[in-house]
Motif scaffolding. Structure first.
Motif, PDB file in Angstrom:
ATOM      1  N   GLY A 171      22.764  -0.727 -24.184  1.00  0.00           N
ATOM      2  CA  GLY A 171      22.403  -0.148 -25.502  1.00  0.00           C
ATOM      3  C   GLY A 171      23.519   0.867 -25.777  1.00  0.00           C
ATOM      4  N   SER A 172      24.461   1.310 -24.944  1.00  0.00           N
ATOM      5  CA  SER A 172      25.458   2.236 -25.115  1.00  0.00           C
ATOM      6  C   SER A 172      26.612   1.729 -24.625  1.00  0.00           C
ATOM      7  N   SER A 173      27.863   2.307 -25.266  1.00  0.00           N
ATOM      8  CA  SER A 173      29.083   2.027 -24.766  1.00  0.00           C
ATOM      9  C   SER A 173      29.618   2.573 -23.446  1.00  0.00           C
TER      10      SER A 173
ATOM     11  N   TYR B 269      28.812  11.019 -20.574  1.00  0.00           N
ATOM     12  CA  TYR B 269      27.359  11.753 -20.065  1.00  0.00           C
ATOM     13  C   TYR B 269      27.658  12.133 -18.546  1.00  0.00           C
TER      14      TYR B 269
ATOM     15  N   ARG C 296      20.464  10.556 -22.776  1.00  0.00           N
ATOM     16  CA  ARG C 296      20.024  12.103 -22.978  1.00  0.00           C
ATOM     17  C   ARG C 296      19.580  13.005 -21.725  1.00  0.00           C
TER      18      ARG C 296
ATOM     19  N   GLU D 124      30.604   6.073 -23.728  1.00  0.00           N
ATOM     20  CA  GLU D 124      29.402   7.180 -23.813  1.00  0.00           C
ATOM     21  C   GLU D 124      28.768   7.639 -22.699  1.00  0.00           C
ATOM     22  N   ARG D 125      28.578   6.444 -21.747  1.00  0.00           N
ATOM     23  CA  ARG D 125      28.026   6.510 -20.418  1.00  0.00           C
ATOM     24  C   ARG D 125      28.794   7.380 -19.639  1.00  0.00           C
TER      25      ARG D 125
ATOM     26  N   ASP E 261      17.032   3.685 -24.723  1.00  0.00           N
ATOM     27  CA  ASP E 261      18.015   2.885 -25.332  1.00  0.00           C
ATOM     28  C   ASP E 261      19.243   3.852 -25.505  1.00  0.00           C
ATOM     29  N   LYS E 262      19.202   4.925 -25.277  1.00  0.00           N
ATOM     30  CA  LYS E 262      20.462   5.835 -25.280  1.00  0.00           C
ATOM     31  C   LYS E 262      20.625   6.952 -24.281  1.00  0.00           C
TER      32      LYS E 262
ATOM     33  N   SER F 102      21.998  15.944 -26.477  1.00  0.00           N
ATOM     34  CA  SER F 102      22.860  14.801 -26.557  1.00  0.00           C
ATOM     35  C   SER F 102      24.166  15.244 -26.357  1.00  0.00           C
TER      36      SER F 102
END
Length: 333
Positions: free
Chosen positions: A257-259, A266, A229, A262-263, A226-227, A197
């Motif tokens: 499910g994620s901000s 990633y 990875r 955050e996306r 939901d997140k 992560s």
């Protein structure tokens, strides 16, 4: 807008800015000297930015020397750019600094700057004065529904911009020691499943879980929907009677499910991280997959990615045969 002077950052400043983007410096003071921008003071800092502020400011500032001050609050995208120009400073130096501001922000990168502040008095550089200014800047007054929607849209755009420069190939976050060891074991076929992560707070790639063996039918249950990875899977299978070993990289990115930040992180970290996994840790990736919460991760889906069905060549249109030669026919009406 002020006319730019063409004054650029020298090698020492470029090095300092790079260290700052790696969170190795807390404060950088920049002055214009000998027709170039150069660092005048640098401070590595501690884990507490408020203690670092009190240790450096306003002591590092000279009232007669206009300067830029870059101060990092928490992450690499939360820099404060302070333009300090005291009224007692020479007019020429004040004009030079004003005309160099846009060039400096371009050198550092606008996406890293969270706040900008113009200061003309050293008293406004105390921690108390700065926190009062920051609180007044971030507090929201009464807003209508339309104003609230516009503000939320602006916040989302800022989150996307501060996730990293869009023109760059990616953001290289460090890989922690446990993740490094797991990737090396995966490369030597000692592990079958490795999941990682992105720690958005500490800005690092961290290990989530490992498995020495995992059946393909159980893979879908190990990938959260939901997140986001990063998942590596050593898929041993038989195809047309021939045993084969493949290493799959699965990038799971749920649609909710994620901000936004955050996306974006990633997505930005994926390229540099895969380069490090292959070049530094010896992972040979045969296939890559990008899935969301609705995509299938069954054994059949994996086989379709590794061994896609051959695409049939489009059939060419056959022209009809031309009419046979003969006497002209007359149609009677």
């Amino acid at each position: 807008m002020a006319c730019q002077t063409g004054i650029r950052a020298n090698a020492a400043l470029r090095n300092a800015l790079n260290l700052g983007k790696q969170a190795k410096l807390r404060l950088i003071k920049i002055v214009v000297n000998n027709e170039e921008m150069t660092p005048n003071y640098e401070f590595a800092g501690t884990a507490n930015w408020r203690d670092d502020w009190k240790a450096c400011l306003p002591e590092c500032v000279d009232a007669y020397e206009p300067c830029f001050i870059l101060f990092r609050l928490n992450t690499i995208t939360e820099w404060v750019l302070i333009t300090f120009v005291d009224d007692r400073a020479p007019v020429r130096e004040k004009m030079l600094l004003a005309a160099t501001c846009a060039t400096f922000k371009s050198e550092f990168g606008q996406c890293y700057i969270e706040h900008e502040k113009h200061v003309t008095d050293r008293k406004d550089l105390t921690l108390t004065a700065f926190e009062s200014w920051l609180k007044a800047k971030t507090e929201l007054g009464p807003m209508s529904e339309v104003e609230r929607e516009l503000h939320n849209a602006q916040q989302e755009r800022a989150a996307i911009a501060h996730a990293g420069p869009q023109h760059l190939k990616g953001v290289a976050f460090p890989v922690d020691r446990n993740a490094e060891e797991a990737l090396k074991k995966l490369a030597h076929q000692q592990l079958s499943f490795v999941q990682l992560s992105v720690d958005t707070l500490n800005e690092a790639i961290k290990l989530e879980s490992t498995l020495e063996s995992l059946e393909p039918s159980a893979l879908a249950s190990k990938v959260p929907r939901d997140k986001p990875r990063y998942t590596f899977y050593n898929f041993d299978h038989t195809w047309e009677g021939v045993p084969q070993k493949c290493t799959l990289f699965i990038y799971s990115l749920p649609s909710s499910g994620s901000s936004i930040k955050e996306r974006m992180l990633y997505s930005s970290c994926k390229g540099p991280f895969l380069g490090a996994a292959q070049n530094q840790y010896g992972v040979v990736i045969t296939n890559k997959m990008e899935v969301d919460a609705r995509d299938d991760l069954s054994e059949k889906a994996l086989l379709e990615v590794i061994h896609p069905l051959p695409v049939e060549a489009p059939k060419q249109f056959s022209r009809p045969a031309p009419p046979r030669a003969g006497p002209r026919r007359i149609t009677k009406v």
